[in-house]
Write a protein that holds these residues in place. Structure first.
Motif, PDB file in Angstrom:
ATOM      1  N   VAL A  21       0.830  -1.227  -0.044  1.00  0.00           N
ATOM      2  CA  VAL A  21       0.085   0.052   0.063  1.00  0.00           C
ATOM      3  C   VAL A  21       0.924   1.314  -0.038  1.00  0.00           C
ATOM      4  CG1 VAL A  21      -1.718   1.280   1.374  1.00  0.00           C
ATOM      5  CG2 VAL A  21      -2.015  -1.223   0.965  1.00  0.00           C
ATOM      6  N   ASN A  22       1.959   1.131   0.705  1.00  0.00           N
ATOM      7  CA  ASN A  22       2.953   2.395   0.837  1.00  0.00           C
ATOM      8  C   ASN A  22       3.363   2.606  -0.565  1.00  0.00           C
ATOM      9  OD1 ASN A  22       2.577   2.864   3.536  1.00  0.00           O
ATOM     10  ND2 ASN A  22       4.299   1.610   4.226  1.00  0.00           N
ATOM     11  N   ASP A  23       3.799   1.543  -1.338  1.00  0.00           N
ATOM     12  CA  ASP A  23       4.247   1.710  -2.569  1.00  0.00           C
ATOM     13  C   ASP A  23       3.381   2.236  -3.601  1.00  0.00           C
ATOM     14  OD1 ASP A  23       6.741   0.834  -1.688  1.00  0.00           O
ATOM     15  OD2 ASP A  23       6.487  -1.040  -2.710  1.00  0.00           O
ATOM     16  N   LEU A  24       1.992   1.707  -3.235  1.00  0.00           N
ATOM     17  CA  LEU A  24       1.106   2.338  -4.284  1.00  0.00           C
ATOM     18  C   LEU A  24       0.844   3.833  -3.905  1.00  0.00           C
ATOM     19  CD1 LEU A  24      -1.424  -0.645  -4.164  1.00  0.00           C
ATOM     20  CD2 LEU A  24      -0.219  -0.133  -6.306  1.00  0.00           C
ATOM     21  N   GLU A  25       1.050   4.345  -2.766  1.00  0.00           N
ATOM     22  CA  GLU A  25       0.835   5.761  -2.542  1.00  0.00           C
ATOM     23  C   GLU A  25       1.983   6.620  -3.154  1.00  0.00           C
ATOM     24  OE1 GLU A  25      -1.594   7.552  -1.136  1.00  0.00           O
ATOM     25  OE2 GLU A  25      -2.649   5.646  -0.912  1.00  0.00           O
ATOM     26  N   VAL A  65       3.621   5.516  -5.870  1.00  0.00           N
ATOM     27  CA  VAL A  65       3.220   5.398  -7.402  1.00  0.00           C
ATOM     28  C   VAL A  65       2.224   6.358  -7.651  1.00  0.00           C
ATOM     29  CG1 VAL A  65       2.025   4.020  -9.175  1.00  0.00           C
ATOM     30  CG2 VAL A  65       3.745   2.912  -7.915  1.00  0.00           C
ATOM     31  N   LYS A  66       1.034   6.576  -6.788  1.00  0.00           N
ATOM     32  CA  LYS A  66       0.085   7.571  -7.200  1.00  0.00           C
ATOM     33  C   LYS A  66       0.710   9.110  -6.787  1.00  0.00           C
ATOM     34  CE  LYS A  66      -4.032   9.890  -5.404  1.00  0.00           C
ATOM     35  NZ  LYS A  66      -4.862   9.886  -4.305  1.00  0.00           N
ATOM     36  N   SER A  67       1.592   9.473  -6.205  1.00  0.00           N
ATOM     37  CA  SER A  67       2.490  10.444  -6.258  1.00  0.00           C
ATOM     38  C   SER A  67       3.355  10.745  -7.351  1.00  0.00           C
ATOM     39  CB  SER A  67       3.124  10.399  -4.894  1.00  0.00           C
ATOM     40  OG  SER A  67       4.092  11.838  -5.066  1.00  0.00           O
ATOM     41  N   GLU A  68       3.889   9.740  -8.066  1.00  0.00           N
ATOM     42  CA  GLU A  68       4.874   9.785  -8.910  1.00  0.00           C
ATOM     43  C   GLU A  68       3.976   9.852 -10.326  1.00  0.00           C
ATOM     44  OE1 GLU A  68       8.409   7.112  -6.907  1.00  0.00           O
ATOM     45  OE2 GLU A  68       7.301   6.377  -8.704  1.00  0.00           O
ATOM     46  N   TRP A  69       3.066   9.144 -10.454  1.00  0.00           N
ATOM     47  CA  TRP A  69       1.749   9.428 -11.584  1.00  0.00           C
ATOM     48  C   TRP A  69       1.427  10.870 -11.707  1.00  0.00           C
ATOM     49  CZ3 TRP A  69      -3.388  10.703 -11.566  1.00  0.00           C
ATOM     50  CH2 TRP A  69      -3.968  10.772 -12.920  1.00  0.00           C
ATOM     51  N   GLU A  70       1.187  11.366 -10.297  1.00  0.00           N
ATOM     52  CA  GLU A  70       0.408  12.943 -10.306  1.00  0.00           C
ATOM     53  C   GLU A  70       1.608  13.718 -10.634  1.00  0.00           C
ATOM     54  OE1 GLU A  70      -0.703  12.995  -6.257  1.00  0.00           O
ATOM     55  OE2 GLU A  70      -2.794  12.255  -6.702  1.00  0.00           O
ATOM     56  N   ALA A  71       2.847  13.567 -10.573  1.00  0.00           N
ATOM     57  CA  ALA A  71       3.624  14.595 -10.936  1.00  0.00           C
ATOM     58  C   ALA A  71       3.771  14.684 -12.545  1.00  0.00           C
ATOM     59  CB  ALA A  71       5.247  13.913 -10.464  1.00  0.00           C
ATOM     60  N   VAL A  72       3.602  13.338 -13.253  1.00  0.00           N
ATOM     61  CA  VAL A  72       3.691  13.352 -14.544  1.00  0.00           C
ATOM     62  C   VAL A  72       2.501  14.044 -15.306  1.00  0.00           C
ATOM     63  CG1 VAL A  72       3.354  11.789 -16.786  1.00  0.00           C
ATOM     64  CG2 VAL A  72       4.849  11.207 -14.825  1.00  0.00           C
ATOM     65  N   ARG A  73       1.133  13.760 -14.514  1.00  0.00           N
ATOM     66  CA  ARG A  73       0.193  14.580 -14.990  1.00  0.00           C
ATOM     67  C   ARG A  73       0.127  16.090 -14.497  1.00  0.00           C
ATOM     68  NH1 ARG A  73      -4.374  14.288 -10.622  1.00  0.00           N
ATOM     69  NH2 ARG A  73      -3.042  15.502  -9.790  1.00  0.00           N
ATOM     70  N   ASP A  74       0.716  16.355 -13.655  1.00  0.00           N
ATOM     71  CA  ASP A  74       0.701  17.780 -13.488  1.00  0.00           C
ATOM     72  C   ASP A  74       1.630  18.439 -14.606  1.00  0.00           C
ATOM     73  OD1 ASP A  74      -0.691  17.676 -11.051  1.00  0.00           O
ATOM     74  OD2 ASP A  74       0.879  17.717  -9.893  1.00  0.00           O
ATOM     75  N   ASP A 124      14.014  10.589 -11.002  1.00  0.00           N
ATOM     76  CA  ASP A 124      13.050  11.650 -10.267  1.00  0.00           C
ATOM     77  C   ASP A 124      12.101  10.848  -9.646  1.00  0.00           C
ATOM     78  OD1 ASP A 124      14.487  13.796 -11.340  1.00  0.00           O
ATOM     79  OD2 ASP A 124      13.120  14.176 -13.155  1.00  0.00           O
ATOM     80  N   ALA A 125      12.084   9.429  -9.805  1.00  0.00           N
ATOM     81  CA  ALA A 125      11.110   8.708  -8.931  1.00  0.00           C
ATOM     82  C   ALA A 125      11.641   7.449  -8.655  1.00  0.00           C
ATOM     83  CB  ALA A 125       9.998   8.276 -10.169  1.00  0.00           C
ATOM     84  N   GLU A 126      11.021   6.997  -7.631  1.00  0.00           N
ATOM     85  CA  GLU A 126      11.385   5.593  -6.876  1.00  0.00           C
ATOM     86  C   GLU A 126      10.939   4.336  -7.553  1.00  0.00           C
ATOM     87  OE1 GLU A 126      11.180   3.556  -2.720  1.00  0.00           O
ATOM     88  OE2 GLU A 126      10.998   5.853  -2.624  1.00  0.00           O
ATOM     89  N   ILE A 127       9.687   4.431  -7.975  1.00  0.00           N
ATOM     90  CA  ILE A 127       8.912   3.075  -8.808  1.00  0.00           C
ATOM     91  C   ILE A 127       8.512   3.284 -10.031  1.00  0.00           C
ATOM     92  CG2 ILE A 127       7.072   1.758  -8.238  1.00  0.00           C
ATOM     93  CD1 ILE A 127       7.048   2.686  -5.430  1.00  0.00           C
ATOM     94  N   ILE A 128       7.978   4.309 -10.584  1.00  0.00           N
ATOM     95  CA  ILE A 128       7.793   4.436 -12.105  1.00  0.00           C
ATOM     96  C   ILE A 128       8.286   5.408 -12.771  1.00  0.00           C
ATOM     97  CG2 ILE A 128       5.364   3.192 -11.598  1.00  0.00           C
ATOM     98  CD1 ILE A 128       4.130   6.087 -11.780  1.00  0.00           C
ATOM     99  N   HIS A 129       8.673   5.549 -13.961  1.00  0.00           N
ATOM    100  CA  HIS A 129       8.864   6.528 -14.906  1.00  0.00           C
ATOM    101  C   HIS A 129       8.078   6.339 -16.319  1.00  0.00           C
ATOM    102  CE1 HIS A 129      11.715   3.454 -15.921  1.00  0.00           C
ATOM    103  NE2 HIS A 129      11.657   3.882 -17.184  1.00  0.00           N
ATOM    104  N   ILE A 130       8.270   7.364 -17.102  1.00  0.00           N
ATOM    105  CA  ILE A 130       7.697   7.656 -18.178  1.00  0.00           C
ATOM    106  C   ILE A 130       8.462   7.412 -19.457  1.00  0.00           C
ATOM    107  CG2 ILE A 130       7.227   9.861 -18.472  1.00  0.00           C
ATOM    108  CD1 ILE A 130       4.349   9.305 -19.835  1.00  0.00           C
ATOM    109  N   ARG A 131       8.257   6.583 -20.585  1.00  0.00           N
ATOM    110  CA  ARG A 131       9.240   6.593 -21.542  1.00  0.00           C
ATOM    111  C   ARG A 131       8.412   6.369 -23.028  1.00  0.00           C
ATOM    112  NH1 ARG A 131      14.014   2.896 -20.929  1.00  0.00           N
ATOM    113  NH2 ARG A 131      13.673   2.717 -23.209  1.00  0.00           N
ATOM    114  N   PRO A 132       9.026   6.503 -23.960  1.00  0.00           N
ATOM    115  CA  PRO A 132       8.372   6.536 -25.248  1.00  0.00           C
ATOM    116  C   PRO A 132       7.973   4.958 -25.518  1.00  0.00           C
ATOM    117  CG  PRO A 132      10.395   7.770 -25.519  1.00  0.00           C
ATOM    118  CD  PRO A 132      10.349   7.276 -24.321  1.00  0.00           C
TER     119      PRO A 132
END
Length: 109
Positions: free
Chosen positions: A3-7, A9-18, A46-54
């Motif tokens: 659950v902590n990791d999911l939180e 991920v949510k934060s890292e996803w929100e950074a991309v969204r922003d 910039d992130a611990e769990i997820i990142h965005i790539r082509p």
């Protein structure tokens, strides 16, 4: 994933969204092999769990001035809210995160 990791991920996803909501900015530099296009989306470092790539091996950028960079086609790109186009993007799990999970499970067993 905990659950902590999911939180996280949510934060890292929100950074991309922003960044996407505020507008993706491009910086074009030249190299011997052709133009290099960088953007202001969060990177793996910039992130611990997820990142965005082509998501595609082909690149297709279309900028506000109408110029196009890349070896792809329109189908290899997504339309941004500001009318520009960039290669389709996907979220990836960081390999360091996966390795940490594997190592943690091995230590537990």
């Amino acid at each position: 994933m905990s659950v902590n990791d999911l939180e996280k991920v949510k934060s890292e996803w929100e950074a991309v969204r922003d960044v996407a909501k505020a507008g993706i900015k491009f910086q074009i530099t030249s190299s011997a092999s052709g133009p290099i296009v960088k953007n202001n989306l969060p990177k793996k470092s910039d992130a611990e769990i997820i990142h965005i790539r082509p998501h595609t091996a082909k690149r297709y950028y279309q900028f506000a001035d109408g110029s196009i960079i890349g070896n792809g086609t329109l189908a290899d790109s997504d339309l941004l809210p500001d009318g520009q186009r960039m290669p389709k993007q996907s979220f990836w799990l960081n390999n360091t995160y996966i390795m940490n999970l594997i190592n943690q499970r091995m230590r537990e067993n």
